[in-house]
Design a protein around this motif. Structure first.
Motif, PDB file in Angstrom:
ATOM      1  N   THR A 159      10.326   5.265  16.114  1.00  0.00           N
ATOM      2  CA  THR A 159       9.708   5.246  14.791  1.00  0.00           C
ATOM      3  C   THR A 159       8.363   5.955  14.892  1.00  0.00           C
ATOM      4  OG1 THR A 159      10.764   3.137  14.239  1.00  0.00           O
ATOM      5  CG2 THR A 159       8.859   3.792  12.918  1.00  0.00           C
ATOM      6  N   LEU A 160       8.285   7.156  14.354  1.00  0.00           N
ATOM      7  CA  LEU A 160       7.087   7.984  14.462  1.00  0.00           C
ATOM      8  C   LEU A 160       6.208   7.825  13.227  1.00  0.00           C
ATOM      9  CD1 LEU A 160       8.869  11.165  15.816  1.00  0.00           C
ATOM     10  CD2 LEU A 160       7.441   9.620  17.134  1.00  0.00           C
ATOM     11  N   LEU A 161       4.905   7.660  13.457  1.00  0.00           N
ATOM     12  CA  LEU A 161       3.953   7.478  12.369  1.00  0.00           C
ATOM     13  C   LEU A 161       2.758   8.405  12.553  1.00  0.00           C
ATOM     14  CD1 LEU A 161       3.772   3.561  12.260  1.00  0.00           C
ATOM     15  CD2 LEU A 161       5.287   5.040  10.941  1.00  0.00           C
ATOM     16  N   THR A 162       2.161   8.811  11.451  1.00  0.00           N
ATOM     17  CA  THR A 162       0.909   9.556  11.508  1.00  0.00           C
ATOM     18  C   THR A 162      -0.237   8.559  11.674  1.00  0.00           C
ATOM     19  OG1 THR A 162       0.554   9.441   9.121  1.00  0.00           O
ATOM     20  CG2 THR A 162       1.852  11.297   9.947  1.00  0.00           C
ATOM     21  N   ARG A 163      -1.428   9.069  11.973  1.00  0.00           N
ATOM     22  CA  ARG A 163      -2.594   8.187  12.093  1.00  0.00           C
ATOM     23  C   ARG A 163      -2.829   7.422  10.789  1.00  0.00           C
ATOM     24  NH1 ARG A 163      -7.246   7.473  15.004  1.00  0.00           N
ATOM     25  NH2 ARG A 163      -6.613   9.083  16.496  1.00  0.00           N
ATOM     26  N   ALA A 164      -2.725   8.115   9.663  1.00  0.00           N
ATOM     27  CA  ALA A 164      -2.959   7.465   8.371  1.00  0.00           C
ATOM     28  C   ALA A 164      -1.950   6.344   8.137  1.00  0.00           C
ATOM     29  CB  ALA A 164      -2.886   8.493   7.246  1.00  0.00           C
ATOM     30  N   GLU A 221      -1.188  14.985  15.172  1.00  0.00           N
ATOM     31  CA  GLU A 221      -1.343  13.696  15.832  1.00  0.00           C
ATOM     32  C   GLU A 221      -0.300  12.703  15.327  1.00  0.00           C
ATOM     33  OE1 GLU A 221      -5.366  11.452  17.242  1.00  0.00           O
ATOM     34  OE2 GLU A 221      -5.144  11.883  15.115  1.00  0.00           O
ATOM     35  N   CYS A 222       0.421  12.087  16.254  1.00  0.00           N
ATOM     36  CA  CYS A 222       1.426  11.108  15.852  1.00  0.00           C
ATOM     37  C   CYS A 222       1.500   9.985  16.879  1.00  0.00           C
ATOM     38  CB  CYS A 222       2.792  11.763  15.676  1.00  0.00           C
ATOM     39  SG  CYS A 222       3.467  12.505  17.169  1.00  0.00           S
ATOM     40  N   PHE A 223       2.069   8.871  16.444  1.00  0.00           N
ATOM     41  CA  PHE A 223       2.156   7.672  17.263  1.00  0.00           C
ATOM     42  C   PHE A 223       3.547   7.070  17.096  1.00  0.00           C
ATOM     43  CE2 PHE A 223      -2.101   8.397  15.748  1.00  0.00           C
ATOM     44  CZ  PHE A 223      -2.894   8.261  16.876  1.00  0.00           C
ATOM     45  N   ILE A 224       3.879   6.138  17.986  1.00  0.00           N
ATOM     46  CA  ILE A 224       5.178   5.464  17.929  1.00  0.00           C
ATOM     47  C   ILE A 224       4.960   3.980  17.684  1.00  0.00           C
ATOM     48  CG2 ILE A 224       7.272   4.874  19.198  1.00  0.00           C
ATOM     49  CD1 ILE A 224       6.948   7.412  20.787  1.00  0.00           C
ATOM     50  N   LEU A 225       5.697   3.443  16.732  1.00  0.00           N
ATOM     51  CA  LEU A 225       5.677   2.009  16.457  1.00  0.00           C
ATOM     52  C   LEU A 225       6.884   1.381  17.133  1.00  0.00           C
ATOM     53  CD1 LEU A 225       4.629  -0.512  14.944  1.00  0.00           C
ATOM     54  CD2 LEU A 225       6.055   0.193  13.006  1.00  0.00           C
ATOM     55  N   SER A 260       0.829  -1.190   0.000  1.00  0.00           N
ATOM     56  CA  SER A 260       0.000   0.000   0.000  1.00  0.00           C
ATOM     57  C   SER A 260       0.868   1.244   0.000  1.00  0.00           C
ATOM     58  CB  SER A 260      -0.912   0.008   1.225  1.00  0.00           C
ATOM     59  OG  SER A 260      -0.149   0.152   2.404  1.00  0.00           O
ATOM     60  N   GLU A 261       0.235   2.384  -0.354  1.00  0.00           N
ATOM     61  CA  GLU A 261       0.983   3.640  -0.389  1.00  0.00           C
ATOM     62  C   GLU A 261       1.523   3.991   0.989  1.00  0.00           C
ATOM     63  OE1 GLU A 261       0.268   8.332  -1.607  1.00  0.00           O
ATOM     64  OE2 GLU A 261      -1.242   6.803  -2.049  1.00  0.00           O
ATOM     65  N   ALA A 262       0.692   3.782   2.037  1.00  0.00           N
ATOM     66  CA  ALA A 262       1.135   4.092   3.398  1.00  0.00           C
ATOM     67  C   ALA A 262       2.296   3.200   3.809  1.00  0.00           C
ATOM     68  CB  ALA A 262      -0.028   3.927   4.377  1.00  0.00           C
ATOM     69  N   ALA A 263       2.188   1.899   3.481  1.00  0.00           N
ATOM     70  CA  ALA A 263       3.268   0.974   3.827  1.00  0.00           C
ATOM     71  C   ALA A 263       4.543   1.344   3.088  1.00  0.00           C
ATOM     72  CB  ALA A 263       2.855  -0.461   3.493  1.00  0.00           C
ATOM     73  N   GLY A 264       4.395   1.797   1.835  1.00  0.00           N
ATOM     74  CA  GLY A 264       5.562   2.214   1.069  1.00  0.00           C
ATOM     75  C   GLY A 264       6.241   3.417   1.691  1.00  0.00           C
ATOM     76  N   GLU A 265       5.427   4.364   2.175  1.00  0.00           N
ATOM     77  CA  GLU A 265       5.993   5.547   2.822  1.00  0.00           C
ATOM     78  C   GLU A 265       6.730   5.170   4.094  1.00  0.00           C
ATOM     79  OE1 GLU A 265       2.827   8.235   3.445  1.00  0.00           O
ATOM     80  OE2 GLU A 265       2.576   8.756   1.327  1.00  0.00           O
ATOM     81  N   ILE A 266       6.157   4.234   4.860  1.00  0.00           N
ATOM     82  CA  ILE A 266       6.805   3.787   6.094  1.00  0.00           C
ATOM     83  C   ILE A 266       8.121   3.098   5.770  1.00  0.00           C
ATOM     84  CG2 ILE A 266       6.602   2.222   8.061  1.00  0.00           C
ATOM     85  CD1 ILE A 266       3.582   2.721   7.950  1.00  0.00           C
ATOM     86  N   ARG A 267       8.109   2.273   4.714  1.00  0.00           N
ATOM     87  CA  ARG A 267       9.326   1.582   4.297  1.00  0.00           C
ATOM     88  C   ARG A 267      10.405   2.588   3.908  1.00  0.00           C
ATOM     89  NH1 ARG A 267      12.540  -2.716   4.936  1.00  0.00           N
ATOM     90  NH2 ARG A 267      13.635  -3.278   3.012  1.00  0.00           N
ATOM     91  N   VAL A 316      -0.411   4.581  10.472  1.00  0.00           N
ATOM     92  CA  VAL A 316      -0.736   3.464  11.365  1.00  0.00           C
ATOM     93  C   VAL A 316      -1.877   2.641  10.782  1.00  0.00           C
ATOM     94  CG1 VAL A 316      -1.638   2.817  13.626  1.00  0.00           C
ATOM     95  CG2 VAL A 316       0.071   4.622  13.454  1.00  0.00           C
ATOM     96  N   GLU A 317      -2.947   3.321  10.361  1.00  0.00           N
ATOM     97  CA  GLU A 317      -4.099   2.597   9.828  1.00  0.00           C
ATOM     98  C   GLU A 317      -3.761   1.905   8.511  1.00  0.00           C
ATOM     99  OE1 GLU A 317      -6.273   2.011  11.719  1.00  0.00           O
ATOM    100  OE2 GLU A 317      -6.605   3.697  13.077  1.00  0.00           O
ATOM    101  N   GLY A 318      -2.696   2.354   7.845  1.00  0.00           N
ATOM    102  CA  GLY A 318      -2.271   1.713   6.611  1.00  0.00           C
ATOM    103  C   GLY A 318      -1.485   0.437   6.838  1.00  0.00           C
ATOM    104  N   LEU A 319      -1.093   0.175   8.089  1.00  0.00           N
ATOM    105  CA  LEU A 319      -0.375  -1.056   8.403  1.00  0.00           C
ATOM    106  C   LEU A 319      -1.310  -2.258   8.286  1.00  0.00           C
ATOM    107  CD1 LEU A 319       1.577   0.117  11.596  1.00  0.00           C
ATOM    108  CD2 LEU A 319       2.504  -0.164   9.293  1.00  0.00           C
ATOM    109  N   LYS A 320      -0.776  -3.372   7.840  1.00  0.00           N
ATOM    110  CA  LYS A 320      -1.596  -4.576   7.729  1.00  0.00           C
ATOM    111  C   LYS A 320      -1.935  -5.149   9.101  1.00  0.00           C
ATOM    112  CE  LYS A 320      -0.033  -6.072   3.159  1.00  0.00           C
ATOM    113  NZ  LYS A 320       0.612  -7.163   2.384  1.00  0.00           N
TER     114      LYS A 320
END
Length: 224
Positions: free
Chosen positions: A112-117, A60-64, A2-9, A119-123
């Motif tokens: 590892t900081l992530l936005t809400r989008a 809004e941000c979260f930590i993985l 997904s686009e979100a997963a690609g951005e995280i990668r 996080v929700e893009g994670l499988k």
């Protein structure tokens, strides 16, 4: 992917490149005195604090975590990553630890900081039970028996009309209303379902609803 997963990668790869560059940078400082090296490390510490502050201030941000759990930045278990002064103190107190680039603990990890989008893009992900971030799921797993699990506090208008059950299996019926009611004790959350006599007032209660599967056309039995 997904686009979100690609951005995280891409972000993870960028973080690795940044760490490698930082290690190369410190290696090149091997000729520095302890005082000079300390000044350089303090400068790095300040840069990291600025990056974290800017990220948090951006919204809004979260930590993985490395265990795959999602935390809020203020979660007690994430202090070791968010408090850069505390993270760097053991290294500033022992410069040989920094100079030993053959070891596996040469610099403190950044969160590892992530936005809400993102996080929700994670499988798949699982939320921390201590800081309890409000996301669409508390335990998101691919194909979780065909159900989507979330906390009542995460219910939104898009969930109206969906048929819910408690995670233990007890049926709740269709979600009909979400409200916040002022009581003597303060504001009270309420989620009403047509199969329950009383509303759910605890926003941390986990519920689930069937996740529809993609339809196929034409039907399998009508294909040549």
């Amino acid at each position: 992917m997904s686009e979100a997963a690609g951005e995280i990668r891409e972000r993870e790869q960028a973080a690795v490149r940044a760490l490698n560059e930082q290690e190369d940078y410190v290696r090149r400082m091997g000729h520095l005195s302890d005082e000079e090296l300390t000044r350089q490390l303090v400068a790095t510490l300040r840069q990291e604090k600025t990056r974290l502050d800017r990220w948090i201030d951006s919204g809004e941000c979260f930590i993985l975590s490395s265990a795959g759990k999602i935390h809020l930045p203020q979660c007690p278990s994430m202090r070791q990553f968010m408090d850069r002064d505390a993270a760097w103190k053991p290294y500033l107190d022992d410069l040989d630890r920094v100079r030993d680039w053959h070891g596996s603990d040469n610099a403190p990890d950044m969160p590892t900081l992530l936005t809400r989008a993102e996080v929700e893009g994670l499988k798949a992900y699982k939320t921390c039970s201590v800081c309890a971030p409000t996301l669409d799921h508390t335990d998101k797993r691919p194909g979780l028996r065909g159900w989507t699990v979330l906390k009542c506090g995460s219910l939104k208008t898009k969930h109206f009309g969906k048929y819910f059950s408690f995670v233990a299996g007890e049926e709740m019926g269709v979600l009909t209303r979400i409200s916040t009611v002022e009581t003597i004790g303060g504001l009270e959350f309420r989620a009403e379902f047509d199969g329950l006599d009383d509303p759910v007032t605890d926003p941390s209660v986990e519920v689930m609803y069937p996740t529809p599967r993609p339809s196929t056309w034409p039907p399998l039995d009508e294909r040549n």
